[in-house]
Design a protein around this motif. Structure first.
Motif, mmCIF file in Angstrom:
data_model
loop_
_atom_site.group_PDB
_atom_site.id
_atom_site.type_symbol
_atom_site.label_atom_id
_atom_site.label_comp_id
_atom_site.label_asym_id
_atom_site.label_seq_id
_atom_site.Cartn_x
_atom_site.Cartn_y
_atom_site.Cartn_z
ATOM 1 N N ALA A 153 19.352 -7.423 3.778
ATOM 2 C CA ALA A 153 19.807 -6.465 4.787
ATOM 3 C C ALA A 153 19.626 -5.021 4.342
ATOM 4 C CB ALA A 153 21.276 -6.724 5.125
ATOM 5 N N ASP A 154 19.485 -4.807 3.031
ATOM 6 C CA ASP A 154 19.373 -3.445 2.503
ATOM 7 C C ASP A 154 17.929 -3.034 2.200
ATOM 8 O OD1 ASP A 154 22.135 -3.234 2.599
ATOM 9 O OD2 ASP A 154 22.378 -3.965 0.538
ATOM 10 N N ARG A 155 16.994 -3.952 2.350
ATOM 11 C CA ARG A 155 15.623 -3.665 1.905
ATOM 12 C C ARG A 155 14.925 -2.616 2.763
ATOM 13 N NH1 ARG A 155 13.727 -9.888 0.462
ATOM 14 N NH2 ARG A 155 15.333 -10.214 -1.144
ATOM 15 N N ALA A 156 15.164 -2.632 4.066
ATOM 16 C CA ALA A 156 14.504 -1.657 4.933
ATOM 17 C C ALA A 156 14.936 -0.237 4.582
ATOM 18 C CB ALA A 156 14.799 -1.955 6.402
ATOM 19 N N ARG A 157 16.218 -0.052 4.333
ATOM 20 C CA ARG A 157 16.719 1.270 3.952
ATOM 21 C C ARG A 157 16.161 1.668 2.583
ATOM 22 N NH1 ARG A 157 20.653 4.903 5.149
ATOM 23 N NH2 ARG A 157 21.615 6.025 3.411
ATOM 24 N N ALA A 158 16.147 0.715 1.649
ATOM 25 C CA ALA A 158 15.594 1.012 0.329
ATOM 26 C C ALA A 158 14.124 1.397 0.430
ATOM 27 C CB ALA A 158 15.771 -0.196 -0.590
ATOM 28 N N PHE A 159 13.395 0.695 1.278
ATOM 29 C CA PHE A 159 11.977 1.009 1.465
ATOM 30 C C PHE A 159 11.797 2.408 2.038
ATOM 31 C CE2 PHE A 159 8.271 1.258 4.252
ATOM 32 C CZ PHE A 159 7.259 0.982 3.350
ATOM 33 N N ALA A 160 12.610 2.784 3.029
ATOM 34 C CA ALA A 160 12.491 4.106 3.651
ATOM 35 C C ALA A 160 12.675 5.222 2.629
ATOM 36 C CB ALA A 160 13.501 4.239 4.782
ATOM 37 N N HIS A 161 13.648 5.070 1.739
ATOM 38 C CA HIS A 161 13.849 6.072 0.702
ATOM 39 C C HIS A 161 12.700 6.052 -0.305
ATOM 40 C CE1 HIS A 161 17.821 6.269 2.456
ATOM 41 N NE2 HIS A 161 18.139 7.274 1.674
ATOM 42 N N TRP A 162 12.282 4.872 -0.696
ATOM 43 C CA TRP A 162 11.212 4.725 -1.694
ATOM 44 C C TRP A 162 9.908 5.305 -1.192
ATOM 45 C CZ3 TRP A 162 6.822 1.401 -1.374
ATOM 46 C CH2 TRP A 162 6.129 1.197 -2.579
ATOM 47 N N VAL A 163 9.476 4.944 0.008
ATOM 48 C CA VAL A 163 8.163 5.365 0.502
ATOM 49 C C VAL A 163 8.121 6.864 0.783
ATOM 50 C CG1 VAL A 163 8.519 5.069 3.017
ATOM 51 C CG2 VAL A 163 6.276 4.601 1.998
ATOM 52 N N SER A 164 9.269 7.483 0.984
ATOM 53 C CA SER A 164 9.289 8.929 1.253
ATOM 54 C C SER A 164 9.841 9.730 0.087
ATOM 55 C CB SER A 164 10.118 9.212 2.510
ATOM 56 O OG SER A 164 11.493 8.937 2.301
ATOM 57 N N GLY A 165 9.961 9.076 -1.081
ATOM 58 C CA GLY A 165 10.449 9.775 -2.262
ATOM 59 C C GLY A 165 9.376 10.626 -2.924
ATOM 60 N N TYR A 166 9.813 11.360 -3.936
ATOM 61 C CA TYR A 166 8.908 12.149 -4.772
ATOM 62 C C TYR A 166 8.853 11.499 -6.148
ATOM 63 C CZ TYR A 166 8.837 15.971 -1.384
ATOM 64 O OH TYR A 166 8.651 16.729 -0.255
ATOM 65 N N PHE A 167 7.641 11.185 -6.603
ATOM 66 C CA PHE A 167 7.442 10.466 -7.855
ATOM 67 C C PHE A 167 6.628 11.313 -8.829
ATOM 68 C CE2 PHE A 167 8.124 7.364 -4.584
ATOM 69 C CZ PHE A 167 8.803 6.311 -5.187
ATOM 70 N N VAL A 168 6.862 11.089 -10.107
ATOM 71 C CA VAL A 168 6.053 11.723 -11.146
ATOM 72 C C VAL A 168 5.200 10.644 -11.801
ATOM 73 C CG1 VAL A 168 6.048 12.995 -13.314
ATOM 74 C CG2 VAL A 168 7.756 13.533 -11.560
ATOM 75 N N HIS A 169 3.880 10.727 -11.585
ATOM 76 C CA HIS A 169 2.928 9.810 -12.208
ATOM 77 C C HIS A 169 2.239 10.541 -13.359
ATOM 78 C CE1 HIS A 169 3.620 7.292 -8.737
ATOM 79 N NE2 HIS A 169 3.238 8.263 -7.925
ATOM 80 N N HIS A 170 1.896 9.814 -14.383
ATOM 81 C CA HIS A 170 1.348 10.441 -15.590
ATOM 82 C C HIS A 170 -0.139 10.101 -15.729
ATOM 83 C CE1 HIS A 170 5.459 11.507 -16.691
ATOM 84 N NE2 HIS A 170 5.786 10.273 -16.363
ATOM 85 N N GLU A 227 4.432 5.536 -11.786
ATOM 86 C CA GLU A 227 5.864 5.290 -11.634
ATOM 87 C C GLU A 227 6.054 4.500 -10.343
ATOM 88 O OE1 GLU A 227 9.277 4.389 -11.782
ATOM 89 O OE2 GLU A 227 8.770 5.683 -13.487
ATOM 90 N N ARG A 228 6.439 3.238 -10.477
ATOM 91 C CA ARG A 228 6.497 2.367 -9.310
ATOM 92 C C ARG A 228 7.831 2.404 -8.571
ATOM 93 N NH1 ARG A 228 3.145 0.357 -12.908
ATOM 94 N NH2 ARG A 228 1.380 -1.010 -12.388
ATOM 95 N N ARG A 229 8.910 2.646 -9.296
ATOM 96 C CA ARG A 229 10.234 2.428 -8.715
ATOM 97 C C ARG A 229 11.073 3.687 -8.551
ATOM 98 N NH1 ARG A 229 12.025 -3.235 -9.867
ATOM 99 N NH2 ARG A 229 10.185 -4.355 -10.620
ATOM 100 N N ALA A 230 11.170 4.498 -9.595
ATOM 101 C CA ALA A 230 12.172 5.562 -9.643
ATOM 102 C C ALA A 230 11.644 6.869 -9.066
ATOM 103 C CB ALA A 230 12.641 5.772 -11.077
ATOM 104 N N TYR A 231 12.121 7.237 -7.905
ATOM 105 C CA TYR A 231 11.777 8.543 -7.328
ATOM 106 C C TYR A 231 12.766 9.596 -7.823
ATOM 107 C CZ TYR A 231 15.190 6.709 -3.918
ATOM 108 O OH TYR A 231 16.284 6.140 -3.320
ATOM 109 N N LEU A 232 12.369 10.836 -7.715
ATOM 110 C CA LEU A 232 13.192 11.936 -8.206
ATOM 111 C C LEU A 232 14.444 12.112 -7.346
ATOM 112 C CD1 LEU A 232 10.361 14.579 -8.817
ATOM 113 C CD2 LEU A 232 11.510 13.196 -10.547
ATOM 114 N N PRO A 233 15.568 12.523 -7.954
ATOM 115 C CA PRO A 233 16.757 12.817 -7.134
ATOM 116 C C PRO A 233 16.583 14.078 -6.304
ATOM 117 C CG PRO A 233 17.167 13.332 -9.446
ATOM 118 C CD PRO A 233 15.830 12.652 -9.402
ATOM 119 N N SER A 234 15.706 14.983 -6.790
ATOM 120 C CA SER A 234 15.459 16.225 -6.069
ATOM 121 C C SER A 234 13.995 16.625 -6.252
ATOM 122 C CB SER A 234 16.373 17.349 -6.595
ATOM 123 O OG SER A 234 16.141 18.546 -5.892
#
Length: 388
Positions: free
Chosen positions: A211-228, A251-258
């Motif tokens: 039930a929480d996956r759609a919300r998690a996906f929305a945040h993940w796909v629109s997050g800001y990530f740092v790739h090296h 970086e597959r999972r952790a998007y920036l808090p800001s």
């Protein structure tokens, strides 16, 4: 802000959701036509519309089939997509099943390409679009597909009904108008590239309650990530030498808090004006096409045909551009590296591919058109580019 012409307010194969209209007094403005991605329709581009005239541009937001205002897919078309996705899923290792699905999807995507070209022809015919001035980077049409919408761009280029579209008095030679086709931050799978190891996506994360996956996906796909990936070598001859470090740099999972994920900042009203989830839901047309196109190899075929050197001189003059946001979700950064490897391999084999220009937007995420609308509009219009 201009409304769509009267004949464009009725449902059509592809529907014009919003049109900025031409800049007053301009005879050399550029018309930017945008097609949306998966579940988010072209309302997500709404912030570009009021900026258009200041950049001597007209911005036209287009909804694809099954989205608001556009023609729903027919029962026969839905049945076809469902059968292809089901067959592909039930026989994922079967070459025969993949070949059969591919044979059925090829004419389906040819029809989607024809819908795009007919829409452009209608715009040219009905709206008196200025012809392209390629050397001056003015006039004409810039066609853009964002995210999953990139499939419509590769189909358009691969099948090239673009040359003469429309019928009767409305027939148009689009080579006089089409200046650029843009692949805007596409994920790897819509271009048919294989995934890296551990291709994470919250929609398939068993540690997240369903039930929480759609919300998690929305945040993940629109997050800001740092790739090296800055120090990676794109010219390594061995796939293992290049792909392992590149995959490790993502970086597959952790998007920036800001900055926060874009979709967490939208109001309920803004979401309602841009989100239409049913085509992307299980059994929806986008979900079925995504599954069938990946498993059958159709997306890879469209990519290869789109990037082959066209036989037609007019189509060869159309620029193909890849716009990449380097803090987007890992799936789009993986696309950028696979494109580099593809072009490097072609050079090593002395094979010719269509030239592709690219614009890297540093610090931008997958929803740059919402967070930085003027920046992406300039990236679509600029003639300052790099080349693969």
């Amino acid at each position: 802000m201009a409304s769509p012409p009267e004949d464009q307010k009725n449902p059509a194969a592809l529907s014009i959701l919003q049109d900025s209209g031409p800049p007053e007094g301009s005879t050399d403005y550029t018309t930017v036509v945008l097609l949306h991605g998966f579940a988010w329709h072209s309302g997500i581009f709404a912030k570009l519309v009021p900026l258009a005239h200041a950049h001597n541009a007209r911005v036209v937001l287009v909804n694809r089939r099954d989205y608001p205002g556009a023609t729903p897919f027919s029962p026969e078309e839905r049945s076809l997509l469902s059968a292809i996705a089901t067959e592909s899923a039930s026989s994922p290792e079967s070459d025969a099943a993949a070949a059969d699905a591919h044979a059925q999807l090829e004419p389906f995507m040819r029809s989607r390409a024809r819908e795009v070209s007919d829409l452009l022809a209608r715009l040219v015919h009905d709206a008196n679009i200025p012809k392209s001035q390629r050397e001056a980077n003015k006039g004409g049409l810039v066609l853009v597909g964002w995210s999953f919408g990139t499939v419509w761009m590769t189909a358009f280029l691969a099948h090239a009904p673009a040359l003469h579209a429309g019928e009767g008095e409305g027939e148009v030679d689009l080579t006089q108008y089409l200046r650029r086709v843009v692949l805007l931050d596409p994920p790897y799978h819509v271009l048919g590239f294989p995934p890296p190891p551990d291709p994470y996506n919250p929609l398939f994360d068993s540690s997240i309650a369903p039930a929480d996956r759609a919300r998690a996906f929305a945040h993940w796909v629109s997050g800001y990530f740092v790739h090296h990936t800055d120090a990676l070598d794109s010219t390594s001859a061995s796939p293992s030498e290049r792909e392992r470090p590149a995959a490790a740099a993502l970086e597959r999972r952790a998007y920036l808090p800001s900055p926060p994920p874009t979709l967490s900042t939208l109001t309920p009203d803004e979401v309602a004006r841009a989100l239409y989830p049913s085509p992307g839901a299980p059994g929806g047309s986008d979900a079925l096409l995504l599954a069938g196109g990946m498993r059958s190899g159709t997306f890879a075929t469209l990519r290869d045909e789109a990037l082959a050197v066209p036989a037609d001189e007019g189509l060869r003059a159309v620029e193909v551009r890849h716009v990449w946001c380097d803090r987007s979700v890992w799936e789009t950064t993986w696309t950028s590296w696979n494109l580099r490897w593809m072009f490097e391999e072609a050079r090593q084999k002395s094979e010719r591919l269509r030239e592709v220009t690219w614009v890297k937007l540093q610090g931008a995420n997958h929803f740059v058109h919402w967070d930085e609308p003027e920046r992406i509009l300039v990236a679509l219009l600029t003639d300052s580019v790099e080349k693969y």
